[in-house]
Write a protein that holds these residues in place. Structure first.
Motif, PDB file in Angstrom:
ATOM      1  N   ALA A  52       8.783   8.477   6.563  1.00  0.00           N
ATOM      2  CA  ALA A  52       7.733   9.211   5.669  1.00  0.00           C
ATOM      3  C   ALA A  52       6.676   8.221   5.144  1.00  0.00           C
ATOM      4  O   ALA A  52       5.670   8.747   5.051  1.00  0.00           O
ATOM      5  CB  ALA A  52       8.742   9.642   4.725  1.00  0.00           C
ATOM      6  N   LEU A  53       7.015   7.038   4.896  1.00  0.00           N
ATOM      7  CA  LEU A  53       6.139   6.095   4.263  1.00  0.00           C
ATOM      8  C   LEU A  53       4.802   5.757   5.375  1.00  0.00           C
ATOM      9  O   LEU A  53       3.663   5.787   5.190  1.00  0.00           O
ATOM     10  CB  LEU A  53       6.613   4.896   3.837  1.00  0.00           C
ATOM     11  CG  LEU A  53       7.250   4.848   2.661  1.00  0.00           C
ATOM     12  CD1 LEU A  53       7.632   3.570   2.159  1.00  0.00           C
ATOM     13  CD2 LEU A  53       6.224   5.186   1.571  1.00  0.00           C
ATOM     14  N   LEU A  54       5.321   5.698   6.616  1.00  0.00           N
ATOM     15  CA  LEU A  54       4.646   5.451   7.603  1.00  0.00           C
ATOM     16  C   LEU A  54       3.876   6.615   7.975  1.00  0.00           C
ATOM     17  O   LEU A  54       2.125   6.540   8.445  1.00  0.00           O
ATOM     18  CB  LEU A  54       5.239   4.749   8.878  1.00  0.00           C
ATOM     19  CG  LEU A  54       4.269   4.090  10.131  1.00  0.00           C
ATOM     20  CD1 LEU A  54       3.495   3.045   9.658  1.00  0.00           C
ATOM     21  CD2 LEU A  54       5.289   3.794  11.099  1.00  0.00           C
ATOM     22  N   LEU A  60      -1.539   8.414   4.646  1.00  0.00           N
ATOM     23  CA  LEU A  60      -2.813   8.217   5.447  1.00  0.00           C
ATOM     24  C   LEU A  60      -3.777   8.166   4.480  1.00  0.00           C
ATOM     25  O   LEU A  60      -4.960   7.483   4.675  1.00  0.00           O
ATOM     26  CB  LEU A  60      -2.593   9.414   6.453  1.00  0.00           C
ATOM     27  CG  LEU A  60      -4.065   9.233   7.368  1.00  0.00           C
ATOM     28  CD1 LEU A  60      -4.148   7.788   8.173  1.00  0.00           C
ATOM     29  CD2 LEU A  60      -3.925  10.384   8.545  1.00  0.00           C
ATOM     30  N   GLU A  61      -3.898   9.187   3.640  1.00  0.00           N
ATOM     31  CA  GLU A  61      -4.912   9.305   2.752  1.00  0.00           C
ATOM     32  C   GLU A  61      -4.953   8.047   1.768  1.00  0.00           C
ATOM     33  O   GLU A  61      -6.155   7.566   1.480  1.00  0.00           O
ATOM     34  CB  GLU A  61      -4.664  10.638   1.859  1.00  0.00           C
ATOM     35  CG  GLU A  61      -5.015  11.949   2.416  1.00  0.00           C
ATOM     36  CD  GLU A  61      -4.238  13.107   1.746  1.00  0.00           C
ATOM     37  OE1 GLU A  61      -3.766  12.944   0.374  1.00  0.00           O
ATOM     38  OE2 GLU A  61      -4.421  14.193   2.020  1.00  0.00           O
ATOM     39  N   GLN A  62      -3.872   7.572   1.532  1.00  0.00           N
ATOM     40  CA  GLN A  62      -4.163   6.299   0.562  1.00  0.00           C
ATOM     41  C   GLN A  62      -4.507   5.283   1.548  1.00  0.00           C
ATOM     42  O   GLN A  62      -5.161   4.495   0.907  1.00  0.00           O
ATOM     43  CB  GLN A  62      -2.500   5.798   0.115  1.00  0.00           C
ATOM     44  CG  GLN A  62      -2.027   7.043  -0.853  1.00  0.00           C
ATOM     45  CD  GLN A  62      -2.892   7.328  -2.050  1.00  0.00           C
ATOM     46  OE1 GLN A  62      -3.684   6.343  -2.808  1.00  0.00           O
ATOM     47  NE2 GLN A  62      -3.135   8.597  -2.130  1.00  0.00           N
ATOM     48  N   ALA A  63      -4.475   5.101   2.717  1.00  0.00           N
ATOM     49  CA  ALA A  63      -4.857   4.043   3.636  1.00  0.00           C
ATOM     50  C   ALA A  63      -6.033   4.222   3.807  1.00  0.00           C
ATOM     51  O   ALA A  63      -6.985   3.421   3.767  1.00  0.00           O
ATOM     52  CB  ALA A  63      -4.006   4.111   4.812  1.00  0.00           C
ATOM     53  N   ALA A  76      -8.619  -6.349   1.467  1.00  0.00           N
ATOM     54  CA  ALA A  76      -7.369  -5.685   1.744  1.00  0.00           C
ATOM     55  C   ALA A  76      -6.017  -6.261   1.273  1.00  0.00           C
ATOM     56  O   ALA A  76      -5.109  -5.841   0.644  1.00  0.00           O
ATOM     57  CB  ALA A  76      -7.117  -5.077   3.194  1.00  0.00           C
ATOM     58  N   TRP A  77      -5.820  -7.573   1.610  1.00  0.00           N
ATOM     59  CA  TRP A  77      -4.728  -8.404   1.479  1.00  0.00           C
ATOM     60  C   TRP A  77      -4.693  -8.590  -0.269  1.00  0.00           C
ATOM     61  O   TRP A  77      -3.687  -8.303  -0.661  1.00  0.00           O
ATOM     62  CB  TRP A  77      -4.921  -9.627   1.910  1.00  0.00           C
ATOM     63  CG  TRP A  77      -3.765 -10.139   3.027  1.00  0.00           C
ATOM     64  CD1 TRP A  77      -2.542 -10.709   2.686  1.00  0.00           C
ATOM     65  CD2 TRP A  77      -3.496  -9.482   4.167  1.00  0.00           C
ATOM     66  NE1 TRP A  77      -1.783 -10.639   3.505  1.00  0.00           N
ATOM     67  CE2 TRP A  77      -2.083 -10.219   4.549  1.00  0.00           C
ATOM     68  CE3 TRP A  77      -4.271  -8.678   5.250  1.00  0.00           C
ATOM     69  CZ2 TRP A  77      -1.598  -9.961   6.055  1.00  0.00           C
ATOM     70  CZ3 TRP A  77      -3.728  -8.642   6.351  1.00  0.00           C
ATOM     71  CH2 TRP A  77      -2.569  -9.005   6.623  1.00  0.00           C
ATOM     72  N   LEU A 119       0.200  -1.370   3.444  1.00  0.00           N
ATOM     73  CA  LEU A 119       0.997  -0.450   2.573  1.00  0.00           C
ATOM     74  C   LEU A 119       2.570  -0.163   2.800  1.00  0.00           C
ATOM     75  O   LEU A 119       3.260   0.191   2.076  1.00  0.00           O
ATOM     76  CB  LEU A 119       0.244   1.119   2.321  1.00  0.00           C
ATOM     77  CG  LEU A 119      -1.161   0.967   1.616  1.00  0.00           C
ATOM     78  CD1 LEU A 119      -1.956   2.284   1.609  1.00  0.00           C
ATOM     79  CD2 LEU A 119      -0.986   0.416   0.260  1.00  0.00           C
ATOM     80  N   ASN A 120       2.953  -0.439   4.170  1.00  0.00           N
ATOM     81  CA  ASN A 120       4.270  -0.452   4.509  1.00  0.00           C
ATOM     82  C   ASN A 120       5.063  -1.830   4.524  1.00  0.00           C
ATOM     83  O   ASN A 120       5.978  -1.766   5.111  1.00  0.00           O
ATOM     84  CB  ASN A 120       4.494   0.414   5.703  1.00  0.00           C
ATOM     85  CG  ASN A 120       4.015   1.770   5.727  1.00  0.00           C
ATOM     86  OD1 ASN A 120       4.970   2.628   5.200  1.00  0.00           O
ATOM     87  ND2 ASN A 120       2.930   2.293   5.759  1.00  0.00           N
ATOM     88  N   LEU A 121       4.337  -2.830   4.032  1.00  0.00           N
ATOM     89  CA  LEU A 121       5.146  -4.147   4.075  1.00  0.00           C
ATOM     90  C   LEU A 121       6.088  -4.081   2.990  1.00  0.00           C
ATOM     91  O   LEU A 121       5.888  -3.697   2.086  1.00  0.00           O
ATOM     92  CB  LEU A 121       3.774  -5.191   3.921  1.00  0.00           C
ATOM     93  CG  LEU A 121       2.965  -5.635   5.054  1.00  0.00           C
ATOM     94  CD1 LEU A 121       2.056  -6.529   4.749  1.00  0.00           C
ATOM     95  CD2 LEU A 121       3.690  -5.914   6.376  1.00  0.00           C
ATOM     96  N   ASN A 122       7.044  -4.771   3.515  1.00  0.00           N
ATOM     97  CA  ASN A 122       8.252  -4.939   2.543  1.00  0.00           C
ATOM     98  C   ASN A 122       7.648  -5.993   1.244  1.00  0.00           C
ATOM     99  O   ASN A 122       8.162  -5.425   0.104  1.00  0.00           O
ATOM    100  CB  ASN A 122       9.392  -5.900   3.145  1.00  0.00           C
ATOM    101  CG  ASN A 122      10.399  -5.118   3.886  1.00  0.00           C
ATOM    102  OD1 ASN A 122      10.243  -3.975   3.800  1.00  0.00           O
ATOM    103  ND2 ASN A 122      11.030  -5.711   4.707  1.00  0.00           N
ATOM    104  N   GLU A 123       6.914  -6.737   1.393  1.00  0.00           N
ATOM    105  CA  GLU A 123       6.187  -7.393   0.153  1.00  0.00           C
ATOM    106  C   GLU A 123       5.597  -6.469  -0.643  1.00  0.00           C
ATOM    107  O   GLU A 123       5.478  -6.650  -1.811  1.00  0.00           O
ATOM    108  CB  GLU A 123       5.204  -8.498   1.015  1.00  0.00           C
ATOM    109  CG  GLU A 123       4.767  -9.340  -0.407  1.00  0.00           C
ATOM    110  CD  GLU A 123       3.759 -10.272   0.437  1.00  0.00           C
ATOM    111  OE1 GLU A 123       3.168 -11.036  -0.523  1.00  0.00           O
ATOM    112  OE2 GLU A 123       3.879 -10.533   1.584  1.00  0.00           O
TER     113      GLU A 123
END
Length: 128
Positions: A52-54, A60-63, A76-77, A119-123
Motif C-alpha cells: 500500500a505504501l509503495l 505517488l502524489e506525495q513522491a 531529497a535526503w 518515503l518507503n525506507l525503514n529509516e
C-alpha cells in the motif's frame, strides 16, 4: 468533497469516518472498525502495508510533491531523513536516477521514483 486542496491532505486522525464505510487504505494498517470502541490498537507489519505504501495513489502524489520541492539527491535526503546521504548512498542514488532516467525518458520522473523509494525506507517509516 471540499474544493480546498488543503482539506484533502489532512492527517487521518482528523478525518470524519462513517461507520458503514471503511477506507481501504486504513484497513491495511489495522484501523478500528468505527463501530466498536477501541481502547488499544493492535500493531502489525504485513506485506499489504508495504505494498500500500509503495503503490498507492496517495504515496505517488506525495513522491511527486517531494520531488518538485527537492530537485536533488541531497535535498531529497535532507527533507525525508533529516540528514545528508553518505557517499555510498549518494553514489547508489545517482546510479538509480541515471538508470530510471534512461528507462522512463525523464529525469523528473526518475526523481519521483527516488522520492517514492525514500518515503518507503525503514529509516523514514519507523522511529527508533
Amino acid at each position: 468533497m471540499p474544493s480546498d486542496k488543503e482539506q484533502h491532505t489532512r492527517r487521518s486522525v482528523y478525518l470524519l469516518q462513517h461507520p458503514a464505510y471503511q477506507n481501504p487504505t486504513f484497513e491495511a494498517f489495522d484501523a478500528p472498525d468505527g463501530v466498536q470502541s477501541c481502547s488499544r490498537r493492535n500493531a502489525s507489519t504485513t506485506a499489504p502495508q508495504s505494498l500500500a505504501l509503495l503503490n498507492s495513489r496517495f504515496m505517488l502524489e506525495q513522491a511527486q510533491a517531494l520531488s518538485a520541492k527537492a530537485p536533488s539527491i541531497e535535498e531529497a535526503w535532507r527533507r525525508v531523513l533529516g540528514r545528508d546521504p553518505s557517499a555510498q548512498e549518494r553514489t547508489a542514488a545517482a546510479g538509480f536516477v541515471e538508470r530510471q532516467t534512461a528507462r522512463l525518458g525523464s529525469q523528473a520522473a526518475a526523481y519521483v521514483e527516488l522520492a517514492r523509494g525514500l518515503l518507503n525506507l525503514n529509516e523514514f517509516l519507523y522511529v527508533d
